[in-house]
Motif scaffolding. Structure first.
Motif, mmCIF file in Angstrom:
data_model
loop_
_atom_site.group_PDB
_atom_site.id
_atom_site.type_symbol
_atom_site.label_atom_id
_atom_site.label_comp_id
_atom_site.label_asym_id
_atom_site.label_seq_id
_atom_site.Cartn_x
_atom_site.Cartn_y
_atom_site.Cartn_z
ATOM 1 N N THR A 252 17.672 20.596 44.078
ATOM 2 C CA THR A 252 18.336 19.516 44.806
ATOM 3 C C THR A 252 18.451 18.332 43.863
ATOM 4 N N SER A 379 23.438 25.372 51.086
ATOM 5 C CA SER A 379 22.952 26.237 50.020
ATOM 6 C C SER A 379 23.284 27.688 50.341
ATOM 7 N N GLN A 419 22.776 20.349 46.663
ATOM 8 C CA GLN A 419 21.887 21.408 46.209
ATOM 9 C C GLN A 419 22.683 22.447 45.432
#
Length: 453
Positions: A252, A379, A419
């Motif tokens: 991240t 993600s 991310q």
């Protein structure tokens, strides 16, 4: 004197073995000229218009829209009134060594060298320019998948509107209407340029259902044939997942400085006509990170038991289209300026959505980026594009509270955060190398000034 000629499905690029019939441009009885578009076919890599190698009258169509046929199978029979000026004696299916680049080059020379059969045959491979006589079909803004199966033995009936014309609709919409039993000629189109859309078809079904009493227990289902790009993607992902040992790592990162740089670059005069997205900077960061981890730009040769390092970067960009997921790539992306890279990404995405990516665009990629963030996803664990060693997924970019260190003190500020997730082939890249590539990419996005070092 009758002279029937069979035109067989050529290999339209990279050794493919089959193609789907998307749309016929001619019907039995029609007169056709040499190089007139006969049919649009879709392979596992691209949609291609096939021009006629013969002049004459159409006798038979050997496949219906929606059918899948193999390379070398008859497509159409034409009663030719003269020898083909585009190489009737040199059938393109007999020359498997013609590739996309050769075909494009030959097509450019064909009009000036009509006596050279090998160059004229290149026009029949499907890489020549699309015929100007055929207006482009309008495409819907929303993506969707094809409808139900078609009868492989008979051509689907063509709906005709009240004014005697064929209703305008994309092939997937026609298949959906056929599967749901809707006559396109009875629908008032609301799609772009007067085309019938999926919503139009579903509204027609709903309207019919409102006047029909059905059994409470009755259920319906839609079967979608797995063909073309969707079939190729499914097979490739299964092969990749069970061939290459995947490892996925995540980071991240605060990319506030990159977002500020994006605003600065977008305001520059030389970027006024360029669409500068965050993806452009992610791509540039990955390309810079590859300099420290060149092993990520490689492939595994199982037969030779060798790792093949690529000294060029053909950057793939995963694109969701109404035909399924495609991964066209930007050739030699590492040699492009930021402006050229932004242009290339925009053009690549536009062509993918329009279904006009060429087989050359879809092959020889070396590393891929998947921008899942455009769907609001934070993600993911991407599967490697077959033949590649790494793929980077980029999540949604969000404003989030972030701990910022100023000297020896800390404070919480709203920052732009995303991310990154990197999947890599553990046969080629070890944990240290994969971690290095991901960390270097994140570092450049966090502090773009590192790019000048």
């Amino acid at each position: 004197m009758s002279n029937p000629q069979d035109f067989r499905l050529p290999d339209v690029g990279e050794g493919l073995t089959e193609a789907d019939i998307v749309r016929w441009s001619v019907q039995p009885g029609d007169l056709v000229a040499v190089n007139q578009t006969l049919v649009e076919v879709e392979t596992a890599k691209a949609a291609v218009d096939l021009p006629s190698p013969y002049a004459g009258r159409v006798i038979t169509l050997h496949a219906a829209e929606g059918d899948t046929i193999e390379v070398g199978a008859p497509l159409i029979t034409i009663d030719s009134d003269q020898p083909s000026r585009a190489g009737a004696e040199h059938h393109p299916v007999d020359d498997p060594d013609i590739d996309a680049d050769d075909a494009t080059s030959d097509a450019d020379d064909a009009s000036e060298q009509a006596s050279d059969d090998s160059e004229q045959a290149a026009l029949l491979v499907g890489y020549g320019p699309r015929q100007p006589a055929r207006a482009p079909r309008a495409r819907e803004a929303t993506a969707g998948s094809a409808g139900g199966p078609s009868d492989a033995n008979t051509a689907a009936p063509t709906a005709v509107a009240a004014n005697g014309t064929r209703p305008a609709a994309k092939p997937p919409v026609r298949k959906l209407a056929k599967d749901l039993g809707v006559d396109l000629a009875t629908i008032s189109p609301t799609g772009p340029y007067g085309t019938v859309s999926r919503d139009d078809v579903h509204r027609a079904v709903a309207s019919a259902d409102a006047h029909t009493v059905t059994e409470p227990a009755q259920e319906s289902e839609t079967r979608i044939p797995i063909r073309g790009i969707r079939k190729h993607t499914a097979e490739a992902m299964v092969s990749s997942a069970f061939t290459a040992p995947h490892v996925t790592e995540f980071v991240t990162v605060d990319i506030t400085e990159t977002m500020r740089l994006r605003e600065t670059v977008s305001a520059r005069r030389d970027f006024q006509d360029i669409r500068v997205t965050p993806l452009v900077f992610v791509a540039r960061a990955l390309l810079l990170a590859l300099r420290n981890t060149p092993e990520a730009n490689a492939s595994w040769d199982e037969h030779a038991r060798e790792i093949v390092l690529k000294h060029y970067v053909n950057l793939g960009i995963a694109a969701a289209t109404d035909r399924g997921l495609t991964v066209p790539n930007i050739k030699n992306a590492d040699r492009l300026s930021l402006r050229d890279l932004a242009n290339a990404i925009t053009e690549l995405a536009s062509n993918a959505r329009a279904g006009s990516s060429t087989p050359a665009d879809m092959t020889h990629g070396t590393i891929t980026i998947s921008n899942v963030g455009v769907f609001g996803v934070d993600s993911g664990t991407p599967i490697l594009n077959p033949g590649e060693a790494a793929i980077l997924a980029v999540g949604a970019i969000r404003r989030m509270p972030w701990v910022v260190q100023v000297g020896e003190s800390e404070r919480i500020e709203p920052r732009w955060v995303t991310q990154l997730s990197l999947s890599f082939d553990h046969r080629i890249i070890d944990g240290q190398q994969g971690s290095q590539l991901l960390a270097d990419t994140a570092a450049v996005l966090h502090d773009p000034s590192l790019a000048i070092l």
